[in-house]
Design an enzyme around this catalytic site. Sequence first.
Site, mmCIF file in Angstrom:
data_model
loop_
_atom_site.group_PDB
_atom_site.id
_atom_site.type_symbol
_atom_site.label_atom_id
_atom_site.label_comp_id
_atom_site.label_asym_id
_atom_site.label_seq_id
_atom_site.Cartn_x
_atom_site.Cartn_y
_atom_site.Cartn_z
ATOM 1 N N HIS A 25 -1.552 1.300 -4.161
ATOM 2 C CA HIS A 25 -1.971 2.705 -4.041
ATOM 3 C C HIS A 25 -1.116 3.649 -4.887
ATOM 4 O O HIS A 25 -1.044 4.847 -4.610
ATOM 5 C CB HIS A 25 -1.937 3.149 -2.564
ATOM 6 C CG HIS A 25 -3.030 2.539 -1.744
ATOM 7 N ND1 HIS A 25 -3.016 2.499 -0.366
ATOM 8 C CD2 HIS A 25 -4.193 1.954 -2.111
ATOM 9 C CE1 HIS A 25 -4.123 1.910 0.075
ATOM 10 N NE2 HIS A 25 -4.845 1.560 -0.967
ATOM 11 N N GLN A 32 0.840 -1.194 0.000
ATOM 12 C CA GLN A 32 0.000 0.000 0.000
ATOM 13 C C GLN A 32 0.875 1.244 0.000
ATOM 14 O O GLN A 32 0.391 2.357 -0.096
ATOM 15 C CB GLN A 32 -0.886 0.022 1.256
ATOM 16 C CG GLN A 32 -1.845 -1.145 1.341
ATOM 17 C CD GLN A 32 -2.437 -1.267 2.734
ATOM 18 O OE1 GLN A 32 -3.404 -0.620 3.080
ATOM 19 N NE2 GLN A 32 -1.831 -2.116 3.553
HETATM 20 N N1 APR Z 1 6.843 -2.825 12.389
HETATM 21 C C1 APR Z 1 5.624 -3.378 12.216
HETATM 22 N N2 APR Z 1 4.480 -2.671 12.296
HETATM 23 C C2 APR Z 1 4.567 -1.363 12.536
HETATM 24 C C3 APR Z 1 5.797 -0.702 12.736
HETATM 25 C C4 APR Z 1 6.988 -1.495 12.656
HETATM 26 N N3 APR Z 1 8.213 -0.982 12.824
HETATM 27 N N4 APR Z 1 5.562 0.596 12.978
HETATM 28 C C5 APR Z 1 4.220 0.765 12.921
HETATM 29 N N5 APR Z 1 3.614 -0.423 12.667
HETATM 30 C C6 APR Z 1 2.182 -0.690 12.455
HETATM 31 C C7 APR Z 1 1.231 0.105 13.309
HETATM 32 O O1 APR Z 1 1.004 -0.574 14.539
HETATM 33 C C8 APR Z 1 -0.033 0.157 12.445
HETATM 34 O O2 APR Z 1 -0.905 -0.938 12.698
HETATM 35 O O3 APR Z 1 1.888 -0.323 11.125
HETATM 36 C C9 APR Z 1 0.516 -0.003 11.021
HETATM 37 C C10 APR Z 1 0.374 1.243 10.177
HETATM 38 O O4 APR Z 1 -0.994 1.485 9.951
HETATM 39 P P1 APR Z 1 -1.501 2.751 9.147
HETATM 40 O O5 APR Z 1 -0.830 3.962 9.624
HETATM 41 O O6 APR Z 1 -2.984 2.720 9.167
HETATM 42 O O7 APR Z 1 -0.940 2.480 7.647
HETATM 43 P P2 APR Z 1 -1.581 1.589 6.509
HETATM 44 O O8 APR Z 1 -2.273 0.415 7.043
HETATM 45 O O9 APR Z 1 -0.504 1.369 5.499
HETATM 46 O O10 APR Z 1 -2.649 2.594 5.907
HETATM 47 C C11 APR Z 1 -3.422 2.170 4.803
HETATM 48 O O11 APR Z 1 -4.338 4.358 4.612
HETATM 49 O O12 APR Z 1 -4.549 6.677 4.366
HETATM 50 C C12 APR Z 1 -4.118 5.541 3.882
HETATM 51 O O13 APR Z 1 -3.523 5.439 1.679
HETATM 52 C C13 APR Z 1 -2.979 5.373 2.966
HETATM 53 O O14 APR Z 1 -1.991 3.331 2.138
HETATM 54 C C14 APR Z 1 -2.474 3.988 3.298
HETATM 55 C C15 APR Z 1 -3.700 3.318 3.884
#
Ligand code: APR
Length: 248
Positions: A119, A101
């Site tokens: 994305h 993503q």
């Molecule tokens: N290792 C593993 N997991 C991690 C780490 C790490 N070092 N750091 C953070 N996380 C986890 C967090 O706990 C969280 O659950 O990564 C996740 C990030 O979640 P989001 O911020 O929601 O990101 P994502 O799931 O990629 O978002 C999806 O939302 O707005 C949009 O388009 C954007 O592609 C994105 C989509």
Amino acid sequence: MDPKYLQLADRLERAENAIAMTGAGISVESGIPAFRGSQGLWAEYDPMEYAHIQSFYNNPAKVWRMLKDLDALLVQAKPNPAHTALAELESMGLLKCIITQNVDSLHQEAGSKKVVEFHGNGKTLVCLDCGRKYSSRDIPLDSLPPRCNCMGVLKPDVVFFGEAIPYEAGSQAQSVACSCDLIMVIGTSAVVAPASMIPVTAKNNGAYVVEINLEPTVLSQTISDLVINESAGRVLPEVVTWLKSRGK
Ligand code: APR
């Protein structure tokens, strides 16, 4: 090695068609903030104001001011050990594909070949008028919004809220999710559809679901078979080192 890591290594060794789906969390250790949570981008910027396509059409200069800050982080960021470990798994023949993503190209920079950018790509800009694409490297951001030669507004070639998933990426993701027997879901909160349906599709087609995330997610209690609540940059390199020690 931690029994959960061993379990993951064993599953990877036995899988015939393992894939990974990654989210912002895998790039946090490269210095790019995730979206959700207190440190996330959406704590500072309202996504409906800054990440909805209608907001971009209404006021591209405002959205570009945020994007410019983000771009500065993207340009500097380098793949971290989690990206590298996934690229190594692919070259060892143990990982067939990554659906990401993320729009930061860090999987490709780490050496992964088969990457589906669900994305889009943040280092490519597209003209809203004529469709011409540019590398972001070639477009100065002194005056916002940046414009095409035809004077159309340039937009990063990423999926904003309210926009469809690029057709090719959507159909490739669907196809690999249906045919995989193991999916590692790494660093994603799995709350944004349709990406959040990919692990569900994989599970419904018989795949074993491994989640690697700092914290539990909506998948943990529902479809995940193995949940490892630790950083991707710690888990994945250790698993790869162990697999290599077994001559993989
Ligand atoms: N290792 C593993 N997991 C991690 C780490 C790490 N070092 N750091 C953070 N996380 C986890 C967090 O706990 C969280 O659950 O990564 C996740 C990030 O979640 P989001 O911020 O929601 O990101 P994502 O799931 O990629 O978002 C999806 O939302 O707005 C949009 O388009 C954007 O592609 C994105 C989509």
